[in-house]
Design an enzyme around this catalytic site. Structure first.
Site, PDB file in Angstrom:
ATOM      1  N   GLU A  55      65.202  62.086  41.191  1.00 18.19           N
ATOM      2  CA  GLU A  55      66.261  62.278  40.188  1.00 18.19           C
ATOM      3  C   GLU A  55      67.053  60.984  40.012  1.00 18.19           C
ATOM      4  O   GLU A  55      68.290  60.952  40.145  1.00 18.19           O
ATOM      5  CB  GLU A  55      67.151  63.475  40.533  1.00 18.19           C
TER       6      GLU A  55
ATOM      7  N   GLU B 229      60.045  70.002  41.699  1.00 17.21           N
ATOM      8  CA  GLU B 229      61.131  70.953  41.970  1.00 17.21           C
ATOM      9  C   GLU B 229      61.126  72.000  40.866  1.00 17.21           C
ATOM     10  O   GLU B 229      61.186  71.654  39.681  1.00 17.21           O
ATOM     11  CB  GLU B 229      62.501  70.261  42.006  1.00 17.21           C
TER      12      GLU B 229
ATOM     13  N   GLU C 214      64.256  70.204  52.182  1.00 18.52           N
ATOM     14  CA  GLU C 214      65.291  69.164  52.116  1.00 18.52           C
ATOM     15  C   GLU C 214      66.283  69.356  53.258  1.00 18.52           C
ATOM     16  O   GLU C 214      66.483  70.471  53.741  1.00 18.52           O
ATOM     17  CB  GLU C 214      66.011  69.271  50.756  1.00 18.52           C
TER      18      GLU C 214
HETATM   19  O1  AHR Z   1      66.709  71.448  45.239  1.00 18.93           O
HETATM   20  C1  AHR Z   1      68.070  71.158  45.235  1.00 18.93           C
HETATM   21  C2  AHR Z   1      68.407  69.895  44.463  1.00 18.93           C
HETATM   22  O2  AHR Z   1      68.086  70.045  43.120  1.00 18.93           O
HETATM   23  C3  AHR Z   1      67.660  68.659  44.867  1.00 18.93           C
HETATM   24  O3  AHR Z   1      68.210  68.037  45.961  1.00 18.93           O
HETATM   25  C4  AHR Z   1      67.777  67.798  43.656  1.00 18.93           C
HETATM   26  O4  AHR Z   1      66.711  66.906  43.513  1.00 18.93           O
HETATM   27  C5  AHR Z   1      67.872  68.794  42.524  1.00 18.93           C
HETATM   28  O5  AHR Z   1      68.915  68.516  41.670  1.00 18.93           O
END
Ligand code: AHR
Length: 550
Positions: A231, A353, A83
């Site tokens: 999310e 994730e 990210e």
């Molecule tokens: O991985 C960090 C964050 O965790 C991501 O950006 C989000 O999707 C999640 O809440």
């Protein structure tokens, strides 16, 4: 007289008494202390008892059933996530062509090599929360013309968009992995998303293909995995599942399959225990999605301190094992809902994730989620991967958060230095399971009741057979003190030889630093022996082993 005094007095005074009565043996003193504890405070004694192991044995039996192997462990279960967050991309993967740090087209050479060695199968990008504020057109064309933006989710850092679509997709080609693009539903338009797909994947004739060619890329890239939002219940738009389900249907309609490229569309899924989200998505979206995501972090909670990555007690460690293993009942419940709407298991569950989330390292930028990675994190990786294998008929991809310098990373970088974390080593040792046939097994071992009343088996195991017919068995001894004597039967298979590698350290809190990068690193393992076609394994305390059986 001394001993009478001791029994009546409190524990520290008792210790003092023992010192005064020098002629007493250690045994006598111990008996006195135990008597004192029982008489003085029965409750305290009970608590002590409750903290002791439920079973005393440190022997385990594992029966692997090679004849029952039919499911393939998708290599995408070993997926990664990058990210625009902290130094994951900038500094971690990408330094730019003009950097003094040795690089290939702007990508760090040391990191490139490490990722190739890891056999990364798929890489998710650009978020995370960042994805729903990302406008891909800002990240193409001459770098000096690319607009800047504020990364509102992650510390308010200014993003210069120098790493964009070309830089990401070319990286995937260099390390030989599938890209997984996360599209912007939260703050982007349907048109913007549709054009992104066209830009990346259409061969010729289309306006977006023309633009791509003008920007230096003649051929389209192959992009299979495409996430429609992230999310969406939170940073991706704070939506209700019913509303997001409708938006998914709308946005995904315009994500087209161009010129032989076939998109595997993934809907934004639930977090942890939100079964209603999965229910509504399965009901209202169904087979319009090829995959549904799920996020599960090993975290103490979402407000306040999450605990240090490196400073923790044994009790904290066992709690962590319990929390990480709780992913299994959570998965079972989401899968049961999916089974109800999709009994043929055509929709993949994508845990895109997962991993540990601790406090940021002292002295690092708030919001950049930079954390160290100890042998404890390695156990979270091995135990979680063992669980994923069990549900490989439904779980088609997972992406640990994240690949470099963020949360439970594979790699940490500091200027021109790089270290491989204990978690990296687990992924590297476990890569033998990628696309291998999952072999069911039964496991009998000691269990401990840990904080929050979770029950943690002291051994975790998984097995698979690769294309060459070799069987790989991964074993984790969670126990911090005791070794495990494991009797490992392979059913109809008679083992001829066994080799292995082990990951362990002196302390569960040990980690690799830039000064000492090899404190936790795999070594040859000699504790497994063939015995009449079966195996006898002595698994040291707090160790992770991968065996190869021929
Ligand atoms: O991985 C960090 C964050 O965790 C991501 O950006 C989000 O999707 C999640 O809440």
């Amino acid at each position: 007289v001394g001993s009478e005094m001791c029994i009546r007095d409190s524990y520290p005074v008792d210790v003092k008494c023992v010192n005064l009565t020098k002629q007493k043996t250690r045994t006598q003193n111990s008996i006195l202390i135990i008597l004192f504890l029982i008489m003085k405070n029965a409750l305290m004694g009970l608590a002590l008892f409750a903290a002791m192991p439920v079973f005393a044995q440190q022997k385990a039996t594992i029966n692997v059933h090679p004849e029952q192997g039919k499911e393939i462990i998708s290599k995408h279960i070993y997926g990664q996530f990058a990210e625009h967050l902290g130094t994951c991309i900038y500094g971690g993967l990408w330094v730019g062509e003009d950097s003094k740090i040795p690089n290939t087209q702007g990508y760090r050479n040391d990191v490139l090599q490490a990722l190739k060695d890891l056999k990364v199968p798929v890489l998710r990008w650009p978020g995370g929360c960042f994805a729903d504020e990302y406008h891909w057109m800002d990240g193409i064309g001459p770098k000096e013309n690319r607009p800047r933006m504020v990364n509102n989710n992650w510390g308010g850092t200014v993003e210069d968009n120098s790493f964009g679509t070309h830089e990401f997709l070319n990286l995937c080609e260099l390390i030989g992995c599938e890209p997984y693009i996360s599209g912007n539903v939260g703050s982007g338009s349907v048109e913007e998303m549709a054009k992104w797909v066209e830009y990346m994947t259409s061969e010729q004739g289309s306006p977006m293909a023309k633009l791509r060619k003008e920007n230096g890329r003649e051929k389209p890239w192959k992009v299979k995995f495409f996430g429609v939002g992230n999310e969406s219940w939170g940073c991706g738009g704070s939506m209700r599942p019913e509303y997001y389900a409708d938006l998914y249907r709308r946005y995904s309609t315009y994500c087209r399959n161009y010129d032989g490229n076939h998109l595997f569309k993934i809907a934004s899924g639930a977090s942890d225990y939100d079964y209603n989200w999965t229910e509504v998505l399965m009901k209202n979206v169904g087979h319009r999605m090829a995959g549904l995501s799920l996020h599960y972090y090993t975290v103490t909670g979402w407000s306040g301190s999450k605990g240090s990555a490196t400073e923790f007690t044994n009790d904290d460690y066992y709690w962590t094992m319990g929390k990480c293993l709780e992913i299994e009942p959570v998965l079972k419940k989401h899968i049961a809902i999916m089974d109800k709407y999709d009994p043929k298991k055509q929709i993949g569950l994508m845990v895109d994730e997962w991993g540990t989330w601790w406090d940021e390292e002292p002295g690092t930028v708030r919001g950049h989620l930079y954390q160290q990675n100890t042998l404890r994190d390695a156990f979270v990786a091995s135990l979680t991967l063992d669980v994923f294998h069990k549900y490989t008929d439904r779980i088609k991809m997972t992406n640990i958060a994240q690949i470099a310098n963020v949360l439970q990373s594979m790699i940490l970088t500091k200027e021109d230095k790089m270290v491989l974390t204990p978690t990296y080593h687990v992924f590297e040792m476990y890569k033998v399971h990628q696309d291998a046939t999952y072999l069911p097994l039964e496991l009998n071992c000691e269990r401990k009741v840990v904080r929050d009343d979770r029950i943690v088996p002291m051994v975790s195991a998984t097995a698979s057979r690769d294309a060459n017919g070799f069987i790989h068995i991964s074993l984790s001894n969670v126990d911090l003190q005791e070794s495990q004597e494991i009797e490992l039967n392979l059913g109809e298979v008679k083992a001829k030889s066994v080799t292995g590698r082990i990951l362990t350290a002196n302390n569960i809190g040990d980690y690799n630093s830039f000064e000492k990068p090899s404190v936790v690193a795999p070594k040859e393992f000699t504790g497994a022996k063939v015995n009449k076609g079966s195996l006898k394994v002595t698994l040291p305390a707090k160790s992770i082993v991968v065996l190869e059986v021929k």
